[in-house]
Design a protein around this motif. Structure first.
Motif, short mmCIF file in Angstrom:
data_model
loop_
_atom_site.label_atom_id
_atom_site.label_comp_id
_atom_site.label_asym_id
_atom_site.label_seq_id
_atom_site.Cartn_x
_atom_site.Cartn_y
_atom_site.Cartn_z
N ASP A 285 15.98 -14.69 -13.05
CA ASP A 285 15.18 -15.80 -13.57
C ASP A 285 15.60 -17.11 -12.93
O ASP A 285 16.24 -17.95 -13.55
N THR A 286 15.27 -17.27 -11.65
CA THR A 286 15.65 -18.47 -10.91
C THR A 286 14.40 -19.23 -10.49
O THR A 286 13.32 -18.64 -10.38
N PRO A 287 14.54 -20.55 -10.24
CA PRO A 287 13.36 -21.31 -9.82
C PRO A 287 12.79 -20.72 -8.53
O PRO A 287 13.54 -20.28 -7.66
N GLY A 288 11.49 -20.71 -8.41
CA GLY A 288 10.86 -20.23 -7.17
C GLY A 288 10.64 -18.74 -7.12
O GLY A 288 10.11 -18.22 -6.14
N ILE A 289 11.02 -18.05 -8.21
CA ILE A 289 10.90 -16.59 -8.16
C ILE A 289 9.43 -16.16 -8.18
O ILE A 289 9.03 -15.22 -7.49
N ALA A 290 8.58 -16.91 -8.94
CA ALA A 290 7.15 -16.58 -9.00
C ALA A 290 6.53 -16.75 -7.61
O ALA A 290 5.77 -15.91 -7.15
N TYR A 291 6.93 -17.84 -6.97
CA TYR A 291 6.40 -18.08 -5.63
C TYR A 291 6.83 -16.97 -4.67
O TYR A 291 6.04 -16.50 -3.86
N LYS A 292 8.09 -16.56 -4.80
CA LYS A 292 8.63 -15.53 -3.92
C LYS A 292 7.81 -14.23 -4.03
O LYS A 292 7.43 -13.62 -3.04
N ILE A 293 7.52 -13.85 -5.27
CA ILE A 293 6.77 -12.60 -5.49
C ILE A 293 5.30 -12.79 -5.10
O ILE A 293 4.75 -12.05 -4.28
N LEU A 294 4.65 -13.80 -5.68
CA LEU A 294 3.21 -13.96 -5.48
C LEU A 294 2.89 -14.42 -4.05
O LEU A 294 1.85 -14.07 -3.51
N GLY A 295 3.80 -15.18 -3.47
CA GLY A 295 3.61 -15.60 -2.07
C GLY A 295 3.60 -14.39 -1.15
O GLY A 295 2.80 -14.31 -0.22
N SER A 296 4.49 -13.44 -1.42
CA SER A 296 4.54 -12.23 -0.60
C SER A 296 3.26 -11.41 -0.75
O SER A 296 2.79 -10.79 0.21
N VAL A 297 2.73 -11.40 -1.97
CA VAL A 297 1.46 -10.68 -2.19
C VAL A 297 0.32 -11.40 -1.47
O VAL A 297 -0.52 -10.77 -0.82
N ALA A 298 0.32 -12.71 -1.54
CA ALA A 298 -0.73 -13.49 -0.88
C ALA A 298 -0.68 -13.27 0.63
O ALA A 298 -1.72 -13.23 1.30
N ASP A 299 0.55 -13.12 1.17
CA ASP A 299 0.68 -12.87 2.62
C ASP A 299 -0.02 -11.57 3.03
O ASP A 299 -0.40 -11.41 4.18
N LEU A 300 -0.15 -10.64 2.08
CA LEU A 300 -0.87 -9.39 2.35
C LEU A 300 -2.37 -9.59 2.29
O LEU A 300 -3.13 -8.65 2.51
N THR A 317 14.28 -11.52 -15.81
CA THR A 317 12.97 -11.56 -16.44
C THR A 317 12.08 -10.46 -15.85
O THR A 317 12.43 -9.85 -14.84
N ASP A 318 10.93 -10.23 -16.51
CA ASP A 318 9.95 -9.26 -16.00
C ASP A 318 8.70 -10.02 -15.60
O ASP A 318 8.34 -11.01 -16.23
N PHE A 319 8.04 -9.49 -14.62
CA PHE A 319 6.90 -10.18 -14.04
C PHE A 319 5.77 -9.17 -13.90
O PHE A 319 5.96 -8.12 -13.30
N SER A 320 4.58 -9.47 -14.49
CA SER A 320 3.44 -8.56 -14.36
C SER A 320 2.24 -9.31 -13.81
O SER A 320 2.02 -10.47 -14.13
N PHE A 321 1.45 -8.62 -13.00
CA PHE A 321 0.22 -9.25 -12.50
C PHE A 321 -0.80 -8.16 -12.15
O PHE A 321 -0.44 -6.98 -12.01
N THR A 322 -2.06 -8.57 -12.04
CA THR A 322 -3.10 -7.60 -11.69
C THR A 322 -3.64 -7.91 -10.29
O THR A 322 -3.66 -9.06 -9.85
N VAL A 323 -4.05 -6.84 -9.62
CA VAL A 323 -4.65 -6.94 -8.27
C VAL A 323 -5.87 -6.02 -8.25
O VAL A 323 -6.01 -5.15 -9.11
N MET A 334 4.75 -2.87 -0.30
CA MET A 334 5.40 -4.09 0.16
C MET A 334 6.54 -4.49 -0.78
O MET A 334 7.64 -4.86 -0.36
N ILE A 335 6.27 -4.38 -2.09
CA ILE A 335 7.29 -4.78 -3.08
C ILE A 335 8.53 -3.89 -2.93
O ILE A 335 9.66 -4.38 -2.89
N ASN A 336 8.28 -2.58 -2.81
CA ASN A 336 9.41 -1.65 -2.69
C ASN A 336 10.22 -1.90 -1.42
O ASN A 336 11.44 -1.86 -1.43
N SER A 337 9.51 -2.16 -0.32
CA SER A 337 10.23 -2.26 0.95
C SER A 337 10.83 -3.65 1.16
O SER A 337 11.84 -3.79 1.82
N LYS A 338 10.23 -4.67 0.55
CA LYS A 338 10.69 -6.02 0.82
C LYS A 338 11.36 -6.67 -0.39
O LYS A 338 12.49 -7.14 -0.30
#
Lengths: 422, 422
Positions: A285-300, A317-323, A334-338
């Protein structure tokens, strides 16, 4: 005398017999003293046929030089159907002329296959209208600054029609399609669904983006910007029905706030099956964690819809989102490998058996308790809510896909949308 | 490095597989360091398909507003095939771009469905060629002064190709077609017919207009005016044959007098079955009588070919002429209803079982006795000559249709055209 822009989809233009019927319908409007501009799509199947030929020659490319040729190719479909409609109107005894995007011209940017309209010159069209002609303008296409043909993307003819209506300050843009309007929800799921005689553009945007595929969403945005009324109506009523009846049929998409004063709190129930959920557990639960996850998804190039970040416990913390469902596999990969190695994630869960159900209504702005009524209704049916997101005029929930029909029916009834005559 | 314009007919562009082969052939030329502009026809059958749809909607009209839409419609065929060829070339790893007539622009008059090219802007094409691109330009079409699409009439892509070659000062226009050149006569009638390696444009005009349907005749006239060499060659040789072999194959249509110095006196034997003869007997031999008869035929829009006026006897004369076979009935009807009563004609005879056979050769200018050798040859075969007409480089006779093959074979042999290797 009024000025109307008619738009006919590919199914309505699907054969010479149907084109002749479109011509008779348009002629009825013209003979009643109205000025009419018609924006036809390509004959159904034609765009797919052309793009299929291109695919046989070069499986998939993204260079501009290739996309330019795709547009040069695809634009012929509307050019042909427009000329055929002009001929059919002439056979009806009317004066008619067809123009391509570049002849008007409809100026766009140079984003081949998904161009945006920048300006429309109304001089040529207006001159012909004033000379008593019906003017046909190809949908879906335009021309860039240096004379390349561009297309607006699938469904772009809706946007063409609305943009032309705006340029000509038309009284209304009539979108003739294979459904007879916008419904409170999909009648295949709720037989008691009612056709809405009017809907606000904001509600329409929410309904369209949530799966009521009646109109290209950009056309509604465009209409909203310029307050151009759009009517969605059926091209399969007999062409010779009474003009006044036809002119008030279907669903009118309005941009006047006060017209909605007396409307129901909830106008419709939208839903989407094209959803999948990913949960990333044990994230620091650190600052920028949402960006780290969602930014990587956006890069895809994957679009994330709903997002939930749980309350942190022990610095994790836990993080959930829909795609979109079709993007689930490569997103998880991507999540598993990166992300798993980088963030020390403890677990990645995914679920492609979910759906999204939404209640949409401009009345929600001024009424409290609408969302809680939704949650109560679902709870009474024993449906567990997995995620919630709200905006000013809609509330969406993610639930198990198997409850979709049950949820939509229950909400449709709870918010008083059932057509008791049906 | 040289600059070539390639033209490919509808059969050569008939499927994605064939388009891919055209692309490989063009790529061979480009990789050899040449600049190439390609002018493709529509995919075979496409123009007929489009015009067939128009016909279903409005059986037949001649107003400009209708013809304008026909052109708007038909022009899509070449636009699509050009874009597909650009895509196929890109798949071959080349840079390629396609332009419609209006994008170049190819300026024409506004005679819809049979427009004439007035000017071609070479700036855009030349810029792309200099940037190393293969440039594809739609055949068959252009744009008039006020931005309407025009087409040049059937076979117009040949003329487009030659006109573009002229505008670019190309080294040669190569017309790829489904035959491998121009023959001394039709090989279906004379198996010993030889392919001509060169033919003068004047001979080609006589051969083409007499039934050797290899090239649109206007393209040869156009080439003649600007002395642009045209090569007619096969698009069905393997695409990967040696470039030098391909570049010297087929038949070169030349405009240099001296190149023909050593050529045979007669270059080819042309013939036409599309002929019918009308004889008007007992016409008063007064001044203006020919005009009276032929003027009335011209008013029907019927083209008269050969004309014979007999020597007058007792103040009366006989008048014979030929017309296209399909025009015989209405021409005779007009004569019976109009000229017979007006001129006191004693008899009208018609015959649709005739044909025309011609010997063509630039050498006839400087050689005497060529015509008499023709008459002697036919006489030896027992073939009666019904009419004769001569020009500087051809002699034509009308004979009974049943002798057509015999006459062509006998003349082919008598003038030394037989390919003894065959």
């Amino acid at each position: 005398m009024a000025l109307f822009v008619h738009k006919y989809g590919g199914t309505s233009m699907g054969s010479t017999e149907r084109i002749a019927n479109v011509a008779r319908r348009v002629a009825k409007w013209a003979r009643a003293g109205h000025q009419v501009v018609v924006v036809p799509s390509a004959m159904s199947g034609e765009t797919n046929r052309l793009l299929g030929l291109a695919k046989e020659l070069a499986p998939s490319k993204s260079q501009a030089s290739y996309l330019r040729e795709l547009d040069q190719l695809a634009a012929t479909g509307e050019q042909a159907s427009s000329a055929l409609l002009a001929i059919a109107l002439q056979a009806e005894g009317l004066q008619a002329v067809s123009y391509t995007g570049w002849q008007v011209p409809v100026k766009t940017d140079n984003a081949y296959t998904k161009a945006r309209i920048e300006s429309i010159d109304d001089v040529r069209i207006r001159k012909d209208l004033d000379a008593g002609k019906v003017v046909i303008v190809t949908g879906f296409q335009g021309i860039d600054d240096v004379g390349n043909i561009t297309t607006l993307g699938r469904g772009g003819s809706d946007t063409s029609a609305v943009a032309i209506a705006v340029a000509l300050k038309a009284d209304e843009a009539l979108i003739y399609t294979d459904v007879d309007g916008v419904y409170t929800t999909d009648p295949r799921i709720v037989p008691k669904a009612k056709r809405l005689s009017t809907i606000s553009s904001e509600e329409m945007l929410e309904m369209a983006s949530l799966g009521s595929k009646v109109l290209q969403i950009r056309s509604v945005e465009f209409a909203g910007k310029y307050r151009m009324p759009i009517r969605v109506l059926s091209s399969f009523t007999p062409w010779d029905i009474d003009l006044t009846e036809e002119a008030t049929s279907g669903t009118l998409i309005t941009f006047e706030e006060d017209e909605n004063m007396e409307k129901a709190v909830v106008s419709g129930i939208a839903f989407s099956r094209d959803e999948a959920k990913i949960s990333v557990l044990g994230v620091p639960d650190t600052p920028g964690i949402a960006y780290k996850i969602l930014g990587s998804v956006a890069d895809l190039n994957v679009e994330v819809d709903m997002i939930i970040q749980n309350i942190a416990k022990d610095g994790k913390t836990d993080f959930s989102f829909t795609v979109p469902r079709g993007e689930l596999a490569r997103t998880v990969e991507m999540i598993n490998s990166k992300l798993v190695p980088e963030l020390g994630v403890t677990e990645v869960r995914s679920d492609d058996r979910i759906c999204k159900v939404s209640i949409v209504g401009i009345g929600m702005r001024s009424h409290v308790g609408v969302a809680s009524k939704m949650f109560k209704t679902l709870s009474e049916e024993g449906i567990n809510i997995q995620m919630i997101s709200t905006s000013e005029i809609k509330t969406s929930v993610v639930i198990d896909e198997k409850y979709l029909e049950l949820a939509v029916r229950a909400l449709h009834s709870a918010f008083g949308l059932d057509n008791d005559a049906a």
